[in-house]
Design a protein around this motif. Structure first.
Motif, PDB file in Angstrom:
ATOM      1  N   ASP A   1       0.828  -1.165   0.032  1.00  0.00           N
ATOM      2  CA  ASP A   1       0.137   0.027   0.032  1.00  0.00           C
ATOM      3  C   ASP A   1       0.639   1.403  -0.068  1.00  0.00           C
ATOM      4  N   TYR A   2       2.131   1.153   0.136  1.00  0.00           N
ATOM      5  CA  TYR A   2       3.098   2.314   0.549  1.00  0.00           C
ATOM      6  C   TYR A   2       3.690   2.540  -0.815  1.00  0.00           C
ATOM      7  N   GLY A   3       3.606   1.431  -1.903  1.00  0.00           N
ATOM      8  CA  GLY A   3       4.320   1.784  -3.259  1.00  0.00           C
ATOM      9  C   GLY A   3       5.619   1.063  -3.201  1.00  0.00           C
ATOM     10  N   PHE A   4       5.936   0.339  -2.190  1.00  0.00           N
ATOM     11  CA  PHE A   4       7.219  -0.568  -2.257  1.00  0.00           C
ATOM     12  C   PHE A   4       7.087  -1.903  -2.564  1.00  0.00           C
ATOM     13  N   ILE A   5       7.958  -2.417  -3.182  1.00  0.00           N
ATOM     14  CA  ILE A   5       7.849  -3.857  -4.037  1.00  0.00           C
ATOM     15  C   ILE A   5       7.740  -4.987  -2.804  1.00  0.00           C
ATOM     16  N   THR A   6       6.875  -5.695  -3.045  1.00  0.00           N
ATOM     17  CA  THR A   6       6.583  -6.836  -2.099  1.00  0.00           C
ATOM     18  C   THR A   6       7.141  -8.317  -2.689  1.00  0.00           C
ATOM     19  N   ASP A   7       6.906  -8.449  -4.074  1.00  0.00           N
ATOM     20  CA  ASP A   7       7.468  -9.628  -4.566  1.00  0.00           C
ATOM     21  C   ASP A   7       7.961  -9.439  -5.933  1.00  0.00           C
ATOM     22  N   PHE A   8       8.996 -10.043  -6.457  1.00  0.00           N
ATOM     23  CA  PHE A   8       9.597 -10.210  -7.806  1.00  0.00           C
ATOM     24  C   PHE A   8       9.139 -11.634  -8.380  1.00  0.00           C
ATOM     25  N   VAL A   9       8.486 -11.638  -9.515  1.00  0.00           N
ATOM     26  CA  VAL A   9       8.183 -12.705 -10.247  1.00  0.00           C
ATOM     27  C   VAL A   9       8.599 -12.994 -11.688  1.00  0.00           C
ATOM     28  N   GLU A  10       9.410 -13.859 -12.024  1.00  0.00           N
ATOM     29  CA  GLU A  10       9.805 -14.150 -13.481  1.00  0.00           C
ATOM     30  C   GLU A  10       8.859 -14.712 -14.236  1.00  0.00           C
ATOM     31  N   LYS A  11       8.341 -14.072 -15.308  1.00  0.00           N
ATOM     32  CA  LYS A  11       7.488 -14.522 -16.408  1.00  0.00           C
ATOM     33  C   LYS A  11       6.232 -15.476 -15.627  1.00  0.00           C
ATOM     34  N   PRO A  12       5.149 -14.718 -15.096  1.00  0.00           N
ATOM     35  CA  PRO A  12       4.112 -15.351 -14.521  1.00  0.00           C
ATOM     36  C   PRO A  12       3.465 -16.086 -15.470  1.00  0.00           C
ATOM     37  N   GLN A  13       2.768 -17.275 -15.313  1.00  0.00           N
ATOM     38  CA  GLN A  13       1.968 -17.919 -16.363  1.00  0.00           C
ATOM     39  C   GLN A  13       0.388 -17.665 -15.948  1.00  0.00           C
ATOM     40  N   THR A  14       0.324 -17.047 -14.502  1.00  0.00           N
ATOM     41  CA  THR A  14      -0.969 -16.849 -14.132  1.00  0.00           C
ATOM     42  C   THR A  14      -0.993 -15.256 -13.615  1.00  0.00           C
ATOM     43  N   PHE A  15      -1.770 -14.611 -13.811  1.00  0.00           N
ATOM     44  CA  PHE A  15      -1.972 -13.187 -13.391  1.00  0.00           C
ATOM     45  C   PHE A  15      -1.586 -12.724 -12.036  1.00  0.00           C
ATOM     46  N   VAL A  16      -0.398 -12.137 -11.840  1.00  0.00           N
ATOM     47  CA  VAL A  16       0.008 -11.526 -10.367  1.00  0.00           C
ATOM     48  C   VAL A  16       0.262 -10.028 -10.504  1.00  0.00           C
ATOM     49  N   SER A  17       0.587  -9.326 -11.493  1.00  0.00           N
ATOM     50  CA  SER A  17       0.710  -7.972 -11.820  1.00  0.00           C
ATOM     51  C   SER A  17       0.885  -7.658 -13.346  1.00  0.00           C
ATOM     52  N   ASP A  18       0.566  -6.515 -13.662  1.00  0.00           N
ATOM     53  CA  ASP A  18       0.906  -6.004 -14.936  1.00  0.00           C
ATOM     54  C   ASP A  18       2.082  -4.819 -15.155  1.00  0.00           C
ATOM     55  N   LEU A  19       2.736  -4.891 -13.754  1.00  0.00           N
ATOM     56  CA  LEU A  19       3.832  -3.899 -13.792  1.00  0.00           C
ATOM     57  C   LEU A  19       5.085  -4.649 -14.307  1.00  0.00           C
ATOM     58  N   ALA A  20       5.539  -4.474 -15.673  1.00  0.00           N
ATOM     59  CA  ALA A  20       6.784  -5.399 -16.034  1.00  0.00           C
ATOM     60  C   ALA A  20       7.910  -4.418 -15.818  1.00  0.00           C
ATOM     61  N   ILE A  21       9.048  -5.454 -15.476  1.00  0.00           N
ATOM     62  CA  ILE A  21      10.353  -4.712 -15.259  1.00  0.00           C
ATOM     63  C   ILE A  21      10.908  -4.509 -16.681  1.00  0.00           C
ATOM     64  N   ILE A  22      11.184  -3.253 -16.881  1.00  0.00           N
ATOM     65  CA  ILE A  22      11.815  -2.973 -18.395  1.00  0.00           C
ATOM     66  C   ILE A  22      13.328  -3.317 -18.607  1.00  0.00           C
ATOM     67  N   GLY A  23      13.910  -3.634 -17.295  1.00  0.00           N
ATOM     68  CA  GLY A  23      15.529  -3.968 -17.574  1.00  0.00           C
ATOM     69  C   GLY A  23      16.352  -2.802 -17.316  1.00  0.00           C
ATOM     70  N   ILE A  24      16.100  -2.011 -16.602  1.00  0.00           N
ATOM     71  CA  ILE A  24      16.774  -1.004 -15.937  1.00  0.00           C
ATOM     72  C   ILE A  24      16.336  -0.897 -14.542  1.00  0.00           C
ATOM     73  N   TYR A  25      17.663  -0.860 -13.562  1.00  0.00           N
ATOM     74  CA  TYR A  25      17.768  -0.939 -12.253  1.00  0.00           C
ATOM     75  C   TYR A  25      18.769  -0.049 -11.380  1.00  0.00           C
ATOM     76  N   TYR A  26      18.273   0.429 -10.331  1.00  0.00           N
ATOM     77  CA  TYR A  26      19.260   1.230  -9.531  1.00  0.00           C
ATOM     78  C   TYR A  26      19.427   0.452  -8.302  1.00  0.00           C
ATOM     79  N   PHE A  27      20.839   0.339  -7.699  1.00  0.00           N
ATOM     80  CA  PHE A  27      21.044  -0.308  -6.421  1.00  0.00           C
ATOM     81  C   PHE A  27      22.131   0.654  -5.825  1.00  0.00           C
ATOM     82  N   ASN A  28      21.859   0.768  -4.743  1.00  0.00           N
ATOM     83  CA  ASN A  28      22.701   1.647  -3.782  1.00  0.00           C
ATOM     84  C   ASN A  28      24.104   0.904  -3.372  1.00  0.00           C
TER      85      ASN A  28
END
Length: 339
Positions: A145-172
């Motif tokens: 609910d706060y906009g933070f990521i709760t799960d990373f799912v690789e190529k889901p075969q059943t719907f879990v989210s429509d927010l696709a990772i576009i291949g760009i990431y930042y890490f501190n």
């Protein structure tokens, strides 16, 4: 900050255009895809880029030289690493382990984006995402609910989210990411037979890392011919003011140029209508043609082309009236002299 660019893929979906040129070096509106990518990231990052590390296949000395020049234009050190086998996204990053220190952006070089925000370097990481209609072909994220990521799912075969990772990431902390990548590789943890970055991200999240979203206004794919031509047209539209003129080295006779277009150096255009949405590379000659929404590379000759949604490579020759073609480097297609 460092930018890590995995780009060792063969670009098979963009053949024949990737048979002689690696996909990330194909020009879009006059600049190679990978150059546009790192320049866009530098703008979003809002801070000095210390190093750009490229993870490549066996692309040859000339390609390596071109990549190092791209880093130099940003005032950054350029580094080259090689990925001998395609063993997944995490494995690709592992190849550049020596450069994975401090603040890093990892950007896979088959996509371009437009975004208007400032990167939050105080978070553990930022994952760039875009809503898609069919998420089954992508890694996706779920949010709380706060906009933070709760799960990373690789190529889901059943719907879990429509927010696709576009291949760009930042890490501190590039070091923390590398610890997780080393863990999954040391323990041979694979998804679909490969070492996936999403596995390492999920492990970091479970250990308390907070990942926020970097939403993009537009995500432009360069995976195949149609997508690449469309991306070229979009970039031209975004940079319309810069693309609405051509240099004094060009020869334009009895022709109409409809912006936005990119016209390279020493181009000759005669008795033709070009545009909108057309890029023409250096030293290309176009005669008696009508071309729109197309990508034409360098040292190419076109006569009587009536083209739309087309892509023609370097040092190619096309004579004919086809409406849509995909012609690779050094190819000749002649419908005017069929004998």
């Amino acid at each position: 900050m460092k930018i890590i660019v995995p780009m060792a893929g063969r670009g098979s979906r963009l053949r024949p255009h990737t048979l002689t040129v690696p996909k990330p070096l194909i020009p879009i509106a006059g600049k190679p895809i990978v150059q546009r990518l790192v320049e866009d990231i530098a703008k979003v990052a809002g801070e000095n880029i210390e190093e750009v590390a490229f993870i490549i296949g066996d692309f040859g000395d000339e390609v390596e030289k071109s990549l190092l020049q791209i880093a130099e234009r940003l005032g950054a050190k350029g580094s080259i690493y090689r990925q001998e086998e395609a063993l997944g996204t995490a494995h690709a990053i592992k190849c550049a382990e020596q450069s994975m220190t401090g603040n890093v952006v990892v950007a896979f070089a088959d996509t371009l984006f437009r975004a208007d925000f400032t990167l939050d370097t105080n978070s553990d990481g930022v994952i760039w995402v875009k809503k898609v209609e069919d998420p089954s072909a992508f890694g996706v994220v779920k949010l709380d609910d706060y906009g933070f990521i709760t799960d990373f799912v690789e190529k889901p075969q059943t719907f879990v989210s429509d927010l696709a990772i576009i291949g760009i990431y930042y890490f501190n902390s590039g070091e923390k990411l590398m610890n997780e990548i080393n863990h999954i590789m040391d323990n041979d943890i694979k998804v679909s037979g490969e070492y996936q970055l999403t596995t390492a991200l999920e492990n970091l999240r479970q250990k308390g890392a907070k990942f926020s979203l970097g939403k993009v206004d537009d995500w432009m794919d360069c995976g195949n011919k149609n997508a690449t031509v469309e991306t070229n047209s979009k970039i031209l539209a975004y940079e319309k003011e810069e693309m609405s003129h051509f240099t004094s080295t060009c020869t334009i006779e009895n022709s109409l140029i409809i912006p936005p277009c990119f016209i390279g150096e020493n181009v000759k255009i005669m008795n033709s209508k070009i545009g909108p949405g057309v890029s023409v590379g250096n030293n290309t000659v176009i005669i008696n043609s009508n071309i729109e929404n197309s990508l034409i590379q360098e040292n190419t000759k076109i006569n009587h082309g009536n083209l739309s949604n087309s892509m023609i490579g370097n040092s190619a020759q096309y004579y004919g009236v086809s409406r849509e073609i995909s012609l690779g480097d050094y190819s000749v297609l002649d419908f005017l002299n069929k004998d």
